[in-house]
Design a protein around this motif. Sequence first.
Motif, PDB file in Angstrom:
ATOM      1  N   ALA A   3       0.835  -1.193   0.000  1.00 26.07           N
ATOM      2  CA  ALA A   3       0.000   0.000   0.000  1.00 26.07           C
ATOM      3  C   ALA A   3       0.874   1.249   0.000  1.00 26.07           C
ATOM      4  O   ALA A   3       1.979   1.270   0.540  1.00 26.07           O
ATOM      5  N   PHE A   4       0.370   2.303  -0.583  1.00 26.61           N
ATOM      6  CA  PHE A   4       1.099   3.566  -0.748  1.00 26.61           C
ATOM      7  C   PHE A   4       0.335   4.627   0.021  1.00 26.61           C
ATOM      8  O   PHE A   4      -0.842   4.880  -0.232  1.00 26.61           O
ATOM      9  N   SER A   5       1.026   5.279   0.977  1.00 23.65           N
ATOM     10  CA  SER A   5       0.380   6.243   1.862  1.00 23.65           C
ATOM     11  C   SER A   5       1.001   7.615   1.678  1.00 23.65           C
ATOM     12  O   SER A   5       2.224   7.764   1.715  1.00 23.65           O
ATOM     13  N   THR A   6       0.164   8.611   1.452  1.00 25.01           N
ATOM     14  CA  THR A   6       0.619   9.998   1.344  1.00 25.01           C
ATOM     15  C   THR A   6      -0.422  10.910   1.963  1.00 25.01           C
ATOM     16  O   THR A   6      -1.613  10.837   1.653  1.00 25.01           O
ATOM     17  N   THR A   7       0.040  11.801   2.850  1.00 20.76           N
ATOM     18  CA  THR A   7      -0.784  12.848   3.458  1.00 20.76           C
ATOM     19  C   THR A   7      -2.121  12.312   3.963  1.00 20.76           C
ATOM     20  O   THR A   7      -3.178  12.863   3.675  1.00 20.76           O
ATOM     21  N   GLY A   8      -2.058  11.211   4.711  1.00 18.89           N
ATOM     22  CA  GLY A   8      -3.257  10.676   5.324  1.00 18.89           C
ATOM     23  C   GLY A   8      -4.067   9.741   4.467  1.00 18.89           C
ATOM     24  O   GLY A   8      -4.988   9.098   4.976  1.00 18.89           O
ATOM     25  N   VAL A  70      -7.726   1.695  -5.006  1.00 13.17           N
ATOM     26  CA  VAL A  70      -8.619   2.524  -4.199  1.00 13.17           C
ATOM     27  C   VAL A  70      -7.784   3.365  -3.246  1.00 13.17           C
ATOM     28  O   VAL A  70      -6.660   3.013  -2.883  1.00 13.17           O
ATOM     29  N   ALA A  71      -8.353   4.497  -2.863  1.00 13.92           N
ATOM     30  CA  ALA A  71      -7.735   5.402  -1.895  1.00 13.92           C
ATOM     31  C   ALA A  71      -8.550   5.380  -0.614  1.00 13.92           C
ATOM     32  O   ALA A  71      -9.781   5.543  -0.652  1.00 13.92           O
ATOM     33  N   GLU A  72      -7.877   5.168   0.510  1.00 15.84           N
ATOM     34  CA  GLU A  72      -8.524   5.094   1.815  1.00 15.84           C
ATOM     35  C   GLU A  72      -8.044   6.239   2.697  1.00 15.84           C
ATOM     36  O   GLU A  72      -6.869   6.609   2.671  1.00 15.84           O
ATOM     37  N   VAL A  73      -8.969   6.776   3.479  1.00 16.91           N
ATOM     38  CA  VAL A  73      -8.670   7.767   4.501  1.00 16.91           C
ATOM     39  C   VAL A  73      -9.379   7.322   5.778  1.00 16.91           C
ATOM     40  O   VAL A  73     -10.615   7.236   5.798  1.00 16.91           O
ATOM     41  N   ASN A  74      -8.598   7.004   6.806  1.00 18.31           N
ATOM     42  CA  ASN A  74      -9.135   6.516   8.080  1.00 18.31           C
ATOM     43  C   ASN A  74      -9.985   5.261   7.888  1.00 18.31           C
ATOM     44  O   ASN A  74     -11.056   5.099   8.499  1.00 18.31           O
ATOM     45  N   GLY A  75      -9.538   4.369   6.986  1.00 18.65           N
ATOM     46  CA  GLY A  75     -10.243   3.115   6.762  1.00 18.65           C
ATOM     47  C   GLY A  75     -11.456   3.209   5.872  1.00 18.65           C
ATOM     48  O   GLY A  75     -12.144   2.200   5.680  1.00 18.65           O
ATOM     49  N   GLN A  76     -11.736   4.373   5.301  1.00 19.76           N
ATOM     50  CA  GLN A  76     -12.896   4.559   4.440  1.00 19.76           C
ATOM     51  C   GLN A  76     -12.442   4.825   3.009  1.00 19.76           C
ATOM     52  O   GLN A  76     -11.540   5.624   2.768  1.00 19.76           O
ATOM     53  N   VAL A  77     -13.066   4.146   2.049  1.00 26.03           N
ATOM     54  CA  VAL A  77     -12.729   4.312   0.634  1.00 26.03           C
ATOM     55  C   VAL A  77     -13.281   5.651   0.156  1.00 26.03           C
ATOM     56  O   VAL A  77     -14.492   5.887   0.197  1.00 26.03           O
ATOM     57  N   VAL A  78     -12.396   6.522  -0.304  1.00 22.17           N
ATOM     58  CA  VAL A  78     -12.803   7.853  -0.752  1.00 22.17           C
ATOM     59  C   VAL A  78     -12.548   8.072  -2.239  1.00 22.17           C
ATOM     60  O   VAL A  78     -12.887   9.143  -2.765  1.00 22.17           O
ATOM     61  N   GLY A  79     -11.989   7.078  -2.923  1.00 24.71           N
ATOM     62  CA  GLY A  79     -11.737   7.227  -4.348  1.00 24.71           C
ATOM     63  C   GLY A  79     -11.176   5.955  -4.936  1.00 24.71           C
ATOM     64  O   GLY A  79     -10.701   5.069  -4.214  1.00 24.71           O
ATOM     65  N   PHE A  80     -11.252   5.841  -6.236  1.00 20.49           N
ATOM     66  CA  PHE A  80     -10.687   4.685  -6.931  1.00 20.49           C
ATOM     67  C   PHE A  80     -10.308   5.113  -8.345  1.00 20.49           C
ATOM     68  O   PHE A  80     -10.780   6.131  -8.873  1.00 20.49           O
ATOM     69  N   ILE A  81      -9.442   4.310  -8.967  1.00 26.94           N
ATOM     70  CA  ILE A  81      -8.994   4.535 -10.338  1.00 26.94           C
ATOM     71  C   ILE A  81      -8.879   3.190 -11.026  1.00 26.94           C
ATOM     72  O   ILE A  81      -8.491   2.187 -10.412  1.00 26.94           O
ATOM     73  N   ARG A  82      -9.262   3.162 -12.295  1.00 26.43           N
ATOM     74  CA  ARG A  82      -9.172   1.930 -13.105  1.00 26.43           C
ATOM     75  C   ARG A  82      -8.357   2.244 -14.352  1.00 26.43           C
ATOM     76  O   ARG A  82      -8.663   3.171 -15.099  1.00 26.43           O
TER      77      ARG A  82
END
Length: 384
Positions: A3-8, A70-82
């Motif tokens: 997983a890749f984490s940046t700015t939360g 998918v992009a997660e913030v605090n365990g919640q999916v807030v975005g995705f890319i295909r």
Amino acid sequence: MQAFSTTGSTIRPMQHRDLEAIEQLQLAGDLCGASLESTQYKRRARNWFPLVQFVSWFPNPIQHLCRIYVAEVNGQVVGFIRVSPFNSSRSTWQIDEIEVAQGSSRAAIGTHLIRYCLEACWEARTWLLEVDVNAKDAIALYRQNGFQPLAQLTDWEISAEGLTDLAQHQPDLPNLLPVSNADAILLYQLDTASLPPQIRQVYDISVNDFRCSLVDRLIGHSQYMLNNVREVSGYVYEPQRKAAIAYFSVLVRHPASKPQTKRSAQPAHRAQITVHPAYTWLYAELMAQIARIIRQQAGSDRYSLWVSSADYQPEREAYFEQIQAATRSHGLLMARSVWHKIREAKPALDALQLSKMLSGFQPAHKPVPGRIDAIPPAHPDELS
């Protein structure tokens, strides 16, 4: 992949538990400015995800057919890319869809998703995407990440009544042949001649892109069954030049399919046409042939037909205006290049530093060259 984490926000590959959140983002999102194909892809995640997951278990090139992050913030999916490869060599990739939840950090999360894909897909040298010209936020996001406009695309709609009128004309196509893998070189030459140099360089199409393997046929057939459509294709052969001068492919939707909703506004049929620049008069003949195929396969006159054209095809747009086709959407084709830095791997023996380890076996001082003696003269007795 880690997983890749940046700015939360954390970016990771999609999992089955993310399907519900992705569907909610698809219904509420308007950031992607997606093209017609990616819009048709929406709200079918529960159909295509098992196929993608099953294919990814096997070590074959098909495992890179589609990637979803998918992009997660605090365990919640807030975005995705295909994303998916555009050509068989996977040198060009395309962003099919990107959605981010409403919020103040929307652009930042979209940027993180795009840049993560630019780094993760190391095979890609060029990236493509199609965006609606009215999606200002999406265009700004893509420009911020290095994408530049390449061409303008227009979707034309031919009504059911217009298809009926076109079907009345008897097409003059004496050398119309079905498409097979043996015709790949002819279709490649036709595609090369019909594209401008800058578009051809970005697409990086080869002969293998016009061949279809057995596995590709099975995957395509399963997708058509899910969408309840049928594909019919053919090309026009010129015997004097021994070349293909026109090609068409039409996706005919079965009349038993579900009616289209106002939100999706999806056309019933979709056609793709490629014509050699020296034979633009074939547009009328090909459209008459496509109208007859739709009439025979679908057996219904309640569906329209959508065909796309680019701004570098003025003859095609002039023909659609002549038959009074309606303009339904304007898209923008954008592209950018990516260069991945390859780290040079040093030999393993260099890391051992053998020169220092074996210093005791080396001479302490620089050797002094010795005197080279001349050949001694012969004995006098030997001379006599």
